[in-house]
Design a protein around this motif. Sequence first.
Motif, PDB file in Angstrom:
ATOM      1  N   GLY A  49       0.977  -1.303   0.061  1.00 47.07           N
ATOM      2  CA  GLY A  49      -0.180   0.079  -0.075  1.00 47.07           C
ATOM      3  C   GLY A  49       1.026   1.079   0.135  1.00 47.07           C
ATOM      4  N   LEU A  50       0.695   1.821   1.066  1.00 47.87           N
ATOM      5  CA  LEU A  50       1.425   3.326   1.041  1.00 47.87           C
ATOM      6  C   LEU A  50       2.449   3.323   2.197  1.00 47.87           C
ATOM      7  CD1 LEU A  50      -1.418   6.018   0.869  1.00 47.87           C
ATOM      8  CD2 LEU A  50      -0.164   4.943  -0.855  1.00 47.87           C
ATOM      9  N   ALA A  51       2.870   1.975   2.839  1.00 52.33           N
ATOM     10  CA  ALA A  51       3.746   1.814   3.603  1.00 52.33           C
ATOM     11  C   ALA A  51       5.136   1.775   2.982  1.00 52.33           C
ATOM     12  CB  ALA A  51       3.622   0.486   4.505  1.00 52.33           C
ATOM     13  N   GLY A  52       6.285   2.067   3.646  1.00 58.28           N
ATOM     14  CA  GLY A  52       7.570   2.088   3.376  1.00 58.28           C
ATOM     15  C   GLY A  52       8.084   3.462   2.977  1.00 58.28           C
ATOM     16  N   GLN A  53       9.491   3.720   3.011  1.00 61.56           N
ATOM     17  CA  GLN A  53      10.126   4.666   2.640  1.00 61.56           C
ATOM     18  C   GLN A  53      11.271   4.553   2.032  1.00 61.56           C
ATOM     19  OE1 GLN A  53       9.994   4.945   6.207  1.00 61.56           O
ATOM     20  NE2 GLN A  53       7.978   4.803   6.047  1.00 61.56           N
ATOM     21  N   ILE A  54      11.637   5.402   0.713  1.00 59.52           N
ATOM     22  CA  ILE A  54      13.172   5.108   0.300  1.00 59.52           C
ATOM     23  C   ILE A  54      13.595   6.403   0.049  1.00 59.52           C
ATOM     24  CG2 ILE A  54      14.090   4.339  -1.867  1.00 59.52           C
ATOM     25  CD1 ILE A  54      11.803   2.463  -2.404  1.00 59.52           C
ATOM     26  N   THR A  55      14.727   6.471   0.611  1.00 61.43           N
ATOM     27  CA  THR A  55      15.493   8.003   0.538  1.00 61.43           C
ATOM     28  C   THR A  55      16.696   8.007   0.310  1.00 61.43           C
ATOM     29  OG1 THR A  55      16.079   7.705   3.096  1.00 61.43           O
ATOM     30  CG2 THR A  55      13.694   8.498   2.484  1.00 61.43           C
ATOM     31  N   ALA A  56      17.404   9.187  -0.265  1.00 58.45           N
ATOM     32  CA  ALA A  56      18.622   9.252  -0.317  1.00 58.45           C
ATOM     33  C   ALA A  56      19.165  10.665  -0.255  1.00 58.45           C
ATOM     34  CB  ALA A  56      18.816   9.123  -2.051  1.00 58.45           C
ATOM     35  N   ARG A  57      20.474  10.930   0.281  1.00 56.24           N
ATOM     36  CA  ARG A  57      20.810  12.029   0.720  1.00 56.24           C
ATOM     37  C   ARG A  57      20.723  12.962  -0.495  1.00 56.24           C
ATOM     38  NH1 ARG A  57      23.449  12.538   5.751  1.00 56.24           N
ATOM     39  NH2 ARG A  57      24.411  10.422   6.538  1.00 56.24           N
ATOM     40  N   ALA A  58      20.686  14.503  -0.090  1.00 61.63           N
ATOM     41  CA  ALA A  58      20.865  15.301  -1.308  1.00 61.63           C
ATOM     42  C   ALA A  58      22.264  15.944  -1.132  1.00 61.63           C
ATOM     43  CB  ALA A  58      19.664  16.232  -1.262  1.00 61.63           C
ATOM     44  N   SER A  59      22.521  16.771  -2.049  1.00 61.14           N
ATOM     45  CA  SER A  59      23.746  17.397  -1.984  1.00 61.14           C
ATOM     46  C   SER A  59      23.790  18.702  -0.982  1.00 61.14           C
ATOM     47  CB  SER A  59      24.282  18.158  -3.395  1.00 61.14           C
ATOM     48  OG  SER A  59      23.225  18.946  -3.750  1.00 61.14           O
ATOM     49  N   GLU A  60      22.450  19.087  -0.619  1.00 68.15           N
ATOM     50  CA  GLU A  60      22.208  20.195   0.459  1.00 68.15           C
ATOM     51  C   GLU A  60      22.709  19.329   1.700  1.00 68.15           C
ATOM     52  OE1 GLU A  60      19.725  21.275  -2.777  1.00 68.15           O
ATOM     53  OE2 GLU A  60      20.259  19.553  -1.773  1.00 68.15           O
ATOM     54  N   GLY A  93       9.053  20.409  -4.228  1.00 73.20           N
ATOM     55  CA  GLY A  93       7.995  19.597  -4.605  1.00 73.20           C
ATOM     56  C   GLY A  93       6.521  19.619  -4.094  1.00 73.20           C
ATOM     57  N   GLN A  94       5.659  18.535  -4.304  1.00 73.68           N
ATOM     58  CA  GLN A  94       4.471  18.975  -3.817  1.00 73.68           C
ATOM     59  C   GLN A  94       3.974  17.925  -2.822  1.00 73.68           C
ATOM     60  OE1 GLN A  94       2.641  21.474  -5.222  1.00 73.68           O
ATOM     61  NE2 GLN A  94       4.419  22.242  -6.232  1.00 73.68           N
ATOM     62  N   GLY A  95       3.100  18.240  -2.250  1.00 70.43           N
ATOM     63  CA  GLY A  95       2.322  17.532  -0.991  1.00 70.43           C
ATOM     64  C   GLY A  95       3.370  17.080   0.331  1.00 70.43           C
ATOM     65  N   MET A  96       3.216  16.190   0.873  1.00 71.46           N
ATOM     66  CA  MET A  96       4.098  16.083   2.231  1.00 71.46           C
ATOM     67  C   MET A  96       4.776  14.612   2.397  1.00 71.46           C
ATOM     68  SD  MET A  96       1.071  14.884   4.989  1.00 71.46           S
ATOM     69  CE  MET A  96       2.212  14.458   6.193  1.00 71.46           C
ATOM     70  N   PRO A  97       5.979  14.854   2.988  1.00 70.12           N
ATOM     71  CA  PRO A  97       6.384  13.284   3.107  1.00 70.12           C
ATOM     72  C   PRO A  97       5.838  12.737   4.106  1.00 70.12           C
ATOM     73  CG  PRO A  97       7.373  14.985   4.597  1.00 70.12           C
ATOM     74  CD  PRO A  97       6.492  16.011   3.748  1.00 70.12           C
ATOM     75  N   ASN A  98       6.191  11.155   4.106  1.00 72.03           N
ATOM     76  CA  ASN A  98       5.479  10.174   5.260  1.00 72.03           C
ATOM     77  C   ASN A  98       6.078  10.780   6.676  1.00 72.03           C
ATOM     78  OD1 ASN A  98       5.024   8.254   7.145  1.00 72.03           O
ATOM     79  ND2 ASN A  98       4.766   6.858   5.202  1.00 72.03           N
ATOM     80  N   PRO A  99       5.157  10.897   7.718  1.00 72.64           N
ATOM     81  CA  PRO A  99       5.991  11.276   9.012  1.00 72.64           C
ATOM     82  C   PRO A  99       6.912  10.246   9.522  1.00 72.64           C
ATOM     83  CG  PRO A  99       3.366  11.512   8.975  1.00 72.64           C
ATOM     84  CD  PRO A  99       3.881  11.026   7.647  1.00 72.64           C
ATOM     85  N   ALA A 100       6.724   8.998   9.116  1.00 78.59           N
ATOM     86  CA  ALA A 100       7.571   8.091   9.586  1.00 78.59           C
ATOM     87  C   ALA A 100       9.036   7.878   8.960  1.00 78.59           C
ATOM     88  CB  ALA A 100       7.117   6.459   9.145  1.00 78.59           C
ATOM     89  N   ASN A 101       9.154   8.948   8.167  1.00 76.37           N
ATOM     90  CA  ASN A 101      10.579   9.311   7.636  1.00 76.37           C
ATOM     91  C   ASN A 101      11.357   9.858   8.876  1.00 76.37           C
ATOM     92  OD1 ASN A 101       9.593   8.991   4.866  1.00 76.37           O
ATOM     93  ND2 ASN A 101      11.236  10.302   4.184  1.00 76.37           N
ATOM     94  N   ARG A 102      10.766  10.137   9.947  1.00 79.91           N
ATOM     95  CA  ARG A 102      11.702  10.640  10.885  1.00 79.91           C
ATOM     96  C   ARG A 102      12.768   9.763  11.310  1.00 79.91           C
ATOM     97  NH1 ARG A 102      11.322  14.949  13.929  1.00 79.91           N
ATOM     98  NH2 ARG A 102       9.448  15.245  13.124  1.00 79.91           N
ATOM     99  N   PHE A 103      12.634   8.454  11.341  1.00 77.86           N
ATOM    100  CA  PHE A 103      13.576   7.767  11.610  1.00 77.86           C
ATOM    101  C   PHE A 103      14.631   7.572  10.781  1.00 77.86           C
ATOM    102  CE2 PHE A 103      11.251   4.300   9.439  1.00 77.86           C
ATOM    103  CZ  PHE A 103      12.380   3.697   8.852  1.00 77.86           C
ATOM    104  N   HIS A 104      14.349   7.640   9.367  1.00 76.35           N
ATOM    105  CA  HIS A 104      15.619   8.054   8.295  1.00 76.35           C
ATOM    106  C   HIS A 104      16.471   9.119   8.849  1.00 76.35           C
ATOM    107  CE1 HIS A 104      13.504   5.749   4.904  1.00 76.35           C
ATOM    108  NE2 HIS A 104      12.990   5.727   5.839  1.00 76.35           N
TER     109      HIS A 104
END
Length: 259
Positions: A49-60, A93-104
């Motif tokens: 569904g909408l569970a899970g997050q995939i992230t990568a560091r940006a240059s900033e 970007g548009q919209g909001m990130p998943n609040p669970a991204n906090r542990f990332h």
Amino acid sequence: MTSLTQSKNDLILDSHNKMNEFLFIPDWNTTEKLALTCRILFDAGHDSGLAGQITARASEPNCYYTQQLGLGFDEISASNLLLVDQDLNRLSGQGMPNPANRFHTWVYKEHPEINCIIHTHPFHVATLSMLEQPLVVSHMDTCPLFDDCAFLADWPGIPVGNEEGVMISSALGDKRALLLAHHGLLVTGRTVEEALMLAHLIERAAKMQLAAMSAGSIQPIKPELAKEAHDWISTSKRYQAFFAYYARRALRTHEDCLK
């Protein structure tokens, strides 16, 4: 000198040198790799569904890319990713990130060597997590995870608080992967390609473990041989080649991914 008289170590070194010379790797940027990772893992059954997050560091500094909450992995493209800061404030970007991204944020904060984090709830990893048993690596293909997958036996509940971030980042320790009881997986990489390969392998390892457990007792492999296989597969060029193969597969049916 013929290769038939060379030592195993020399043959391994020669093979690595040839991989670096001959394997062609496309030049995708970070957001393109992240979008491809979402589509690859969707095809591999990592969507929940909408569970899970995939992230990568940006240059900033202290910023990273992530998906919009409300979009599934099969809907992510390079153009609809968000750029957020460590407090999950949207910078572009548009919209909001998943609040669970906090542990990332906590994992990135505590592990500066990590540049990509994948957290998903694929079926076999999630099923194994219900048994409160750590991952068992007993096959050559999954040896990149040998002695490289930690286990968090205590489920902290929904990972939206700082307490969960501290617990998860601490449990990871010096490993690249983490099996979360009653939850799912977390894998990390110095590159997106490395994290993608480990995410793919941990779900395969969990599926194999469950099947083997149903048939009998899993037999261990020799640690020194498992370590040899771990290091043989765990190279930048291998990660890149693995990623490129699955990206080509994904692009056959996800042509919009890089638009």
